[in-house]
Motif scaffolding. Structure first.
Motif, PDB file in Angstrom:
ATOM      1  N   GLU A  65       0.832  -1.208   0.000  1.00 41.67           N
ATOM      2  CA  GLU A  65       0.000   0.000   0.000  1.00 41.67           C
ATOM      3  C   GLU A  65       0.866   1.257   0.000  1.00 41.67           C
ATOM      4  OE1 GLU A  65      -3.748   1.432   2.690  1.00 41.67           O
ATOM      5  OE2 GLU A  65      -1.880   1.018   3.782  1.00 41.67           O
ATOM      6  N   ALA A  66       1.923   1.265   0.817  1.00 38.14           N
ATOM      7  CA  ALA A  66       2.809   2.430   0.872  1.00 38.14           C
ATOM      8  C   ALA A  66       3.482   2.690  -0.469  1.00 38.14           C
ATOM      9  CB  ALA A  66       3.863   2.230   1.962  1.00 38.14           C
ATOM     10  N   CYS A  67       3.701   1.610  -1.236  1.00 38.43           N
ATOM     11  CA  CYS A  67       4.335   1.723  -2.553  1.00 38.43           C
ATOM     12  C   CYS A  67       3.297   1.835  -3.673  1.00 38.43           C
ATOM     13  CB  CYS A  67       5.246   0.524  -2.800  1.00 38.43           C
ATOM     14  SG  CYS A  67       6.597   0.394  -1.615  1.00 38.43           S
ATOM     15  N   GLN A  68       2.050   2.108  -3.289  1.00 34.74           N
ATOM     16  CA  GLN A  68       0.942   2.314  -4.222  1.00 34.74           C
ATOM     17  C   GLN A  68       0.604   1.065  -5.041  1.00 34.74           C
ATOM     18  OE1 GLN A  68       2.815   6.099  -5.779  1.00 34.74           O
ATOM     19  NE2 GLN A  68       0.757   6.912  -5.365  1.00 34.74           N
ATOM     20  N   GLY A  69       0.779  -0.099  -4.406  1.00 37.99           N
ATOM     21  CA  GLY A  69       0.373  -1.348  -5.018  1.00 37.99           C
ATOM     22  C   GLY A  69      -1.004  -1.760  -4.527  1.00 37.99           C
ATOM     23  N   THR A  70      -1.456  -2.932  -4.938  1.00 39.51           N
ATOM     24  CA  THR A  70      -2.784  -3.418  -4.563  1.00 39.51           C
ATOM     25  C   THR A  70      -2.678  -4.592  -3.588  1.00 39.51           C
ATOM     26  OG1 THR A  70      -2.946  -5.044  -6.351  1.00 39.51           O
ATOM     27  CG2 THR A  70      -3.644  -2.763  -6.837  1.00 39.51           C
ATOM     28  N   LEU A  71      -3.724  -4.760  -2.791  1.00 38.94           N
ATOM     29  CA  LEU A  71      -3.766  -5.894  -1.865  1.00 38.94           C
ATOM     30  C   LEU A  71      -3.803  -7.204  -2.637  1.00 38.94           C
ATOM     31  CD1 LEU A  71      -6.279  -4.788   0.934  1.00 38.94           C
ATOM     32  CD2 LEU A  71      -3.800  -4.521   0.858  1.00 38.94           C
ATOM     33  N   ALA A  72      -4.531  -7.225  -3.747  1.00 40.64           N
ATOM     34  CA  ALA A  72      -4.670  -8.459  -4.522  1.00 40.64           C
ATOM     35  C   ALA A  72      -3.321  -8.941  -5.033  1.00 40.64           C
ATOM     36  CB  ALA A  72      -5.633  -8.245  -5.687  1.00 40.64           C
ATOM     37  N   ALA A  73      -2.488  -8.019  -5.510  1.00 34.27           N
ATOM     38  CA  ALA A  73      -1.189  -8.406  -6.051  1.00 34.27           C
ATOM     39  C   ALA A  73      -0.250  -8.903  -4.961  1.00 34.27           C
ATOM     40  CB  ALA A  73      -0.560  -7.231  -6.789  1.00 34.27           C
ATOM     41  N   ALA A  74      -0.390  -8.349  -3.748  1.00 31.61           N
ATOM     42  CA  ALA A  74       0.517  -8.695  -2.652  1.00 31.61           C
ATOM     43  C   ALA A  74       0.019  -9.854  -1.800  1.00 31.61           C
ATOM     44  CB  ALA A  74       0.735  -7.464  -1.762  1.00 31.61           C
ATOM     45  N   MET A  75      -1.247 -10.242  -1.939  1.00 33.54           N
ATOM     46  CA  MET A  75      -1.818 -11.253  -1.048  1.00 33.54           C
ATOM     47  C   MET A  75      -1.101 -12.606  -1.106  1.00 33.54           C
ATOM     48  SD  MET A  75      -3.895 -11.766   1.398  1.00 33.54           S
ATOM     49  CE  MET A  75      -5.097 -10.418   1.365  1.00 33.54           C
ATOM     50  N   PRO A  76      -0.695 -13.109  -2.289  1.00 32.98           N
ATOM     51  CA  PRO A  76       0.039 -14.381  -2.285  1.00 32.98           C
ATOM     52  C   PRO A  76       1.307 -14.320  -1.432  1.00 32.98           C
ATOM     53  CG  PRO A  76      -0.715 -13.891  -4.497  1.00 32.98           C
ATOM     54  CD  PRO A  76      -0.976 -12.659  -3.676  1.00 32.98           C
ATOM     55  N   ALA A  77       2.014 -13.201  -1.489  1.00 35.92           N
ATOM     56  CA  ALA A  77       3.219 -13.053  -0.665  1.00 35.92           C
ATOM     57  C   ALA A  77       2.857 -12.999   0.815  1.00 35.92           C
ATOM     58  CB  ALA A  77       3.987 -11.794  -1.068  1.00 35.92           C
ATOM     59  N   ALA A  78       1.750 -12.335   1.141  1.00 37.96           N
ATOM     60  CA  ALA A  78       1.308 -12.270   2.528  1.00 37.96           C
ATOM     61  C   ALA A  78       1.009 -13.662   3.070  1.00 37.96           C
ATOM     62  CB  ALA A  78       0.070 -11.376   2.636  1.00 37.96           C
TER      63      ALA A  78
END
Length: 300
Positions: A65-78
């Motif tokens: 979010e801080a880097c202006q990305g989306t939750l959907a794109a980062a969720m697999p990494a989470a």
């Protein structure tokens, strides 16, 4: 209401919805094929879905979010980060390691399923984490970088090595620098990696990744100091695991070296430094700042 209570309340309210989302995503990834033995699948789900703070996946998502990305794109990494974290807890709790019978307010995995299946459940979670990264992060070049970041943080020179040194009664000679070095690897490396993974999923630039790593480096040590303090000041009902065990085992801790008051001051100073590291994000990292302040105010 004190500032500390306000911090906890604000963070808890903002985190509750995100934690529910993370839990749903983790549950989806627990639905393994029939080729996985039922007992193993149940043990993996038990370890992964047990009630928890979900701190590391939140760091992934807040960094994106801080880097202006989306939750959907980062969720697999989470989800991958939480799988590795859950595996590490299962193995840490084993009789040959920390020998704990309570985790997150529930019987530990080996108490519930037996030692052999608990070991295999940890193995399964660790390897599944890399499958998730490799197949669900896009593009493939970013997936490869993410796999490298997570493997390095969880490997023999960081989390695993830190745990090995932590078990060694002769490590570090009982000095503060040695203790900090252990926990930068055992705890801090995975926290730092969580932030880097979130940045990578959001296509962060080198300066943003450096800022996230600096924040994570400070936060990781503050988190461990607070954990040590909770072992001294809290109780099993509050934290969901046995307390007082570090002193019983003669384990090297921050309160043991610095005392409670100085340990608390050091944790707070590290959180202040972590928040300062977020300056390059120009206000887009408010959730990371709130999370850092929560870390030293938490009671579990």
């Amino acid at each position: 209401m004190t500032e500390a209570h306000t911090t906890i309340e604000v963070f808890s309210q903002s985190a509750a919805e995100l934690r529910e989302l993370i839990d749903r995503e983790l549950a989806v990834r627990c639905q393994l094929s029939e080729d996985c033995p039922a007992g193993l699948s149940q043990a993996m789900a038990y370890a992964l879905l047990a009630p928890g703070k979900r701190l590391r996946p939140m760091l992934v998502l807040h960094a994106a979010e801080a880097c202006q990305g989306t939750l959907a794109a980062a969720m697999p990494a989470a989800c991958a980060v939480e799988m590795v974290h859950a595996y590490s807890l299962v193995h840490d709790d084993l009789p040959a390691m920390d020998d704990d019978d309570l985790r997150r307010g529930l019987p530990t995995c080996h108490k519930k399923f037996g030692e052999a299946l608990a070991i295999l459940a940890g193995d399964g979670l660790l390897t599944q984490a890399f499958e998730v990264l490799a197949t669900q992060i896009q593009p493939p070049s970013v997936a490869a970088r993410c796999c490298g970041v997570l493997a390095r943080a969880a490997g023999p020179c960081n989390m695993v090595g830190g745990q090995a040194d932590d078990m060694d009664s002769h490590h570090a000679g009982g000095d503060l620098d040695g203790l900090c070095a252990i926990h930068r690897r055992k705890t801090g490396a995975m926290i730092e990696a969580s932030l880097e993974l979130g940045g990578l999923a959001a296509d962060a630039d080198d300066d943003q990744l450096a800022a996230l790593r600096n924040y994570g480096r400070c936060l990781g040590l503050a988190f461990q100091i607070t954990d040590d303090l909770l072992d001294v000041r809290s109780n099993a009902q509050a934290v969901g695991k046995r307390t007082g065990k570090d002193a019983q085992r003669g384990k090297l801790t921050f309160p043991g070296l610095l005392g409670i008051e100085q340990s608390d001051q050091r944790a707070r100073q590290l959180v202040a430094e972590a928040c300062t590291a977020l300056a390059p994000f120009n206000g887009r990292a408010e959730r990371l700042e709130a999370l850092a302040r929560y870390v030293v105010e938490r009671n579990r």
